[in-house]
Design a protein around this motif. Structure first.
Motif, mmCIF file in Angstrom:
data_model
loop_
_atom_site.group_PDB
_atom_site.id
_atom_site.type_symbol
_atom_site.label_atom_id
_atom_site.label_comp_id
_atom_site.label_asym_id
_atom_site.label_seq_id
_atom_site.Cartn_x
_atom_site.Cartn_y
_atom_site.Cartn_z
ATOM 1 N N ILE A 177 0.816 -1.220 0.000
ATOM 2 C CA ILE A 177 0.000 0.000 0.000
ATOM 3 C C ILE A 177 0.851 1.273 0.000
ATOM 4 O O ILE A 177 0.443 2.310 -0.490
ATOM 5 C CB ILE A 177 -0.989 -0.010 1.197
ATOM 6 N N ARG A 178 2.074 1.198 0.542
ATOM 7 C CA ARG A 178 2.924 2.390 0.633
ATOM 8 C C ARG A 178 3.902 2.516 -0.532
ATOM 9 O O ARG A 178 4.756 3.401 -0.524
ATOM 10 C CB ARG A 178 3.698 2.381 1.955
ATOM 11 N N VAL A 179 3.816 1.651 -1.526
ATOM 12 C CA VAL A 179 4.727 1.750 -2.655
ATOM 13 C C VAL A 179 4.528 3.095 -3.356
ATOM 14 O O VAL A 179 3.397 3.571 -3.493
ATOM 15 C CB VAL A 179 4.516 0.582 -3.634
ATOM 16 N N SER A 180 5.634 3.722 -3.766
ATOM 17 C CA SER A 180 5.524 5.060 -4.338
ATOM 18 C C SER A 180 6.709 5.353 -5.248
ATOM 19 O O SER A 180 7.581 4.501 -5.471
ATOM 20 C CB SER A 180 5.465 6.105 -3.215
ATOM 21 N N SER A 181 6.752 6.570 -5.744
ATOM 22 C CA SER A 181 7.845 7.005 -6.603
ATOM 23 C C SER A 181 9.174 6.869 -5.859
ATOM 24 O O SER A 181 9.269 7.186 -4.682
ATOM 25 C CB SER A 181 7.623 8.458 -7.021
ATOM 26 N N GLY A 182 10.173 6.386 -6.554
ATOM 27 C CA GLY A 182 11.469 6.170 -5.935
ATOM 28 C C GLY A 182 11.688 4.748 -5.472
ATOM 29 O O GLY A 182 12.804 4.366 -5.123
ATOM 30 N N ASP A 183 10.611 3.950 -5.468
ATOM 31 C CA ASP A 183 10.717 2.545 -5.091
ATOM 32 C C ASP A 183 10.949 1.682 -6.328
ATOM 33 O O ASP A 183 10.557 2.048 -7.446
ATOM 34 C CB ASP A 183 9.441 2.069 -4.395
ATOM 35 N N ALA A 184 11.571 0.533 -6.122
ATOM 36 C CA ALA A 184 11.699 -0.473 -7.177
ATOM 37 C C ALA A 184 10.757 -1.622 -6.851
ATOM 38 O O ALA A 184 10.761 -2.144 -5.732
ATOM 39 C CB ALA A 184 13.131 -0.983 -7.271
ATOM 40 N N PHE A 185 9.940 -1.984 -7.823
ATOM 41 C CA PHE A 185 8.963 -3.059 -7.653
ATOM 42 C C PHE A 185 9.323 -4.158 -8.637
ATOM 43 O O PHE A 185 9.142 -4.016 -9.842
ATOM 44 C CB PHE A 185 7.550 -2.532 -7.906
ATOM 45 N N ILE A 186 9.868 -5.274 -8.130
ATOM 46 C CA ILE A 186 10.332 -6.372 -8.985
ATOM 47 C C ILE A 186 9.253 -7.443 -9.033
ATOM 48 O O ILE A 186 8.895 -8.027 -8.011
ATOM 49 C CB ILE A 186 11.649 -6.972 -8.456
ATOM 50 N N ALA A 187 8.736 -7.697 -10.231
ATOM 51 C CA ALA A 187 7.681 -8.691 -10.418
ATOM 52 C C ALA A 187 8.209 -9.842 -11.266
ATOM 53 O O ALA A 187 8.793 -9.634 -12.323
ATOM 54 C CB ALA A 187 6.470 -8.064 -11.091
ATOM 55 N N ILE A 188 8.013 -11.057 -10.782
ATOM 56 C CA ILE A 188 8.500 -12.257 -11.464
ATOM 57 C C ILE A 188 7.298 -13.141 -11.788
ATOM 58 O O ILE A 188 6.556 -13.544 -10.891
ATOM 59 C CB ILE A 188 9.480 -13.039 -10.576
ATOM 60 N N SER A 189 7.102 -13.431 -13.062
ATOM 61 C CA SER A 189 5.981 -14.298 -13.428
ATOM 62 C C SER A 189 6.244 -14.954 -14.782
ATOM 63 O O SER A 189 6.721 -14.303 -15.712
ATOM 64 C CB SER A 189 4.669 -13.508 -13.486
ATOM 65 N N PHE A 190 5.930 -16.237 -14.833
ATOM 66 C CA PHE A 190 6.089 -17.035 -16.044
ATOM 67 C C PHE A 190 4.802 -17.821 -16.277
ATOM 68 O O PHE A 190 3.999 -17.990 -15.360
ATOM 69 C CB PHE A 190 7.291 -17.970 -15.905
ATOM 70 N N PRO A 191 4.582 -18.282 -17.502
ATOM 71 C CA PRO A 191 3.319 -18.987 -17.775
ATOM 72 C C PRO A 191 3.110 -20.167 -16.823
ATOM 73 O O PRO A 191 4.072 -20.885 -16.553
ATOM 74 C CB PRO A 191 3.500 -19.493 -19.217
ATOM 75 N N ARG A 192 1.887 -20.321 -16.322
ATOM 76 C CA ARG A 192 0.758 -19.448 -16.531
ATOM 77 C C ARG A 192 0.843 -18.246 -15.603
ATOM 78 O O ARG A 192 1.004 -18.424 -14.403
ATOM 79 C CB ARG A 192 -0.533 -20.212 -16.285
ATOM 80 N N TYR A 193 0.695 -17.034 -16.155
ATOM 81 C CA TYR A 193 0.938 -15.808 -15.408
ATOM 82 C C TYR A 193 -0.080 -15.637 -14.272
ATOM 83 O O TYR A 193 -1.269 -15.845 -14.453
ATOM 84 C CB TYR A 193 0.875 -14.594 -16.338
ATOM 85 N N SER A 194 0.429 -15.227 -13.117
ATOM 86 C CA SER A 194 -0.423 -15.025 -11.948
ATOM 87 C C SER A 194 -1.226 -13.739 -12.082
ATOM 88 O O SER A 194 -0.669 -12.660 -12.291
ATOM 89 C CB SER A 194 0.437 -14.964 -10.682
ATOM 90 N N ARG A 195 -2.536 -13.839 -11.944
ATOM 91 C CA ARG A 195 -3.406 -12.663 -12.047
ATOM 92 C C ARG A 195 -3.102 -11.659 -10.936
ATOM 93 O O ARG A 195 -3.110 -10.452 -11.156
ATOM 94 C CB ARG A 195 -4.872 -13.103 -11.978
ATOM 95 N N ARG A 196 -2.805 -12.160 -9.725
ATOM 96 C CA ARG A 196 -2.535 -11.249 -8.605
ATOM 97 C C ARG A 196 -1.214 -10.490 -8.813
ATOM 98 O O ARG A 196 -1.084 -9.340 -8.423
ATOM 99 C CB ARG A 196 -2.514 -12.032 -7.290
ATOM 100 N N THR A 197 -0.236 -11.145 -9.436
ATOM 101 C CA THR A 197 1.012 -10.446 -9.752
ATOM 102 C C THR A 197 0.758 -9.317 -10.730
ATOM 103 O O THR A 197 1.274 -8.205 -10.560
ATOM 104 C CB THR A 197 2.039 -11.436 -10.350
ATOM 105 N N ILE A 198 -0.029 -9.577 -11.760
ATOM 106 C CA ILE A 198 -0.338 -8.557 -12.769
ATOM 107 C C ILE A 198 -1.064 -7.374 -12.137
ATOM 108 O O ILE A 198 -0.744 -6.208 -12.408
ATOM 109 C CB ILE A 198 -1.193 -9.162 -13.899
ATOM 110 N N ARG A 199 -2.008 -7.650 -11.269
ATOM 111 C CA ARG A 199 -2.754 -6.565 -10.624
ATOM 112 C C ARG A 199 -1.856 -5.746 -9.694
ATOM 113 O O ARG A 199 -1.963 -4.519 -9.643
ATOM 114 C CB ARG A 199 -3.933 -7.151 -9.844
ATOM 115 N N ALA A 200 -0.973 -6.425 -8.974
ATOM 116 C CA ALA A 200 -0.044 -5.717 -8.089
ATOM 117 C C ALA A 200 0.908 -4.846 -8.893
ATOM 118 O O ALA A 200 1.250 -3.723 -8.479
ATOM 119 C CB ALA A 200 0.735 -6.718 -7.246
#
Length: 285
Positions: A177-200
């Motif tokens: 909830i506190r993610v903001s400008s200046g932060d790095a958000f690393i998302a890892i997903s491979f088939p089948r892609y996680s819907r919750r990862t995409i939304r986050a």
């Protein structure tokens, strides 16, 4: 090509020779299996020569059969159920020499990843990680092992590293909830892609964070959202996902981030070794 391979086959089927129509009909009815067949195997299955299969791919506008097969794989790899994966893998894995078959396949994935790596994107990802106020890491389902591994080592290098856990959809958003400008958000997903990862990812991007996507191809949903995109080859092995190449890419990221860190790596790990020894973290031989 401007259209997907199945559409191209459907629209051209009336112009094919008798042998090519047999190929076309089989692919349209069994594209989940055909996507992982060699030209020789596909020809044998439908009763035509390997050269006829190769010409079929060329007539569709592909440079060769491997390119057409890759196009089929792109269509179906996020759709196959575990049961379908098991069925398809029967033609992919030599059960008479299973270890060599799997290890050879993983070696090929690492080679493919290395050859396709975009150095500018890699450097941008390292820079974003090193200079981030906070580092968030999300990888759900089978990718959770990669996220945990990356988080473990980044936590030794930097403060404010947070690995997002997967208990419920609501809890994921509470963790970021506190993610903001200046932060790095690393998302890892491979088939089948996680819907919750995409939304986050979408949320983090909308909040101004630099979103680093580690995924398999530029056509993935992860790549469409990420600010910085890193690709690693990942194919299915029966019901499993092969994550050897993504892990190797993550190793490279960790070492590059450590080299660019402002902290003295030797003194930091010297301090850690003292702590591990004092509190008997590791068993002595």
């Amino acid at each position: 090509m401007d259209k997907d391979v199945l559409s191209a086959i459907s629209e051209s089927i009336g112009t094919f020779s008798k042998g090519q129509r047999r190929i076309a009909s089989y692919i349209l009815d069994n594209y989940d299996k055909a996507a992982f067949m060699t030209a020789s195997k596909l020809g044998e299955t439908v009763g035509v020569s390997e050269s006829t299969v190769v010409r079929f791919a060329a007539d569709l506008g592909y440079d060769g059969y491997p390119e057409m097969r890759k196009a089929l794989q792109e269509i179906i790899k996020n759709c196959l159920t575990s049961v379908q994966r098991i069925e398809v893998s029967k033609d992919l894995i030599d059960n008479n020499n299973l270890p060599a078959s799997v290890l050879s396949s993983d070696i090929e994935k690492i080679r493919y990843t290395m050859e396709g790596l975009d150095q500018a994107s890699f450097d941008a990802a390292v820079d974003a990680i090193v200079h981030a106020k906070n580092i968030y890491i999300i990888g759900l389902r089978s990718s959770s092992a990669l996220a945990s591994f990356l988080g473990f080592y980044l936590n030794l290098l930097f403060p404010n590293v947070r690995v997002v856990s997967e208990n419920s959809a609501n809890e994921i958003f509470e963790q970021i909830i506190r993610v903001s400008s200046g932060d790095a958000f690393i998302a890892i997903s491979f088939p089948r892609y996680s819907r919750r990862t995409i939304r986050a990812m979408r949320y983090a991007r909308d909040m101004g964070a630099t979103v680093i996507g580690i995924t398999d191809t530029e056509t993935s949903l992860v790549a469409h959202i990420a600010t910085i995109k890193l690709y690693a080859k990942s194919n299915m092995v029966s019901f499993l996902d092969s994550l050897v190449a993504p892990l190797s890419l993550i190793n490279a990221l960790l070492l590059a981030a450590a080299n660019h860190s402002s902290d003295d790596l030797v003194s930091k790990f010297g301090m850690l070794e003292d702590i591990w020894a004092e509190y008997q973290v590791y068993e002595k031989n």
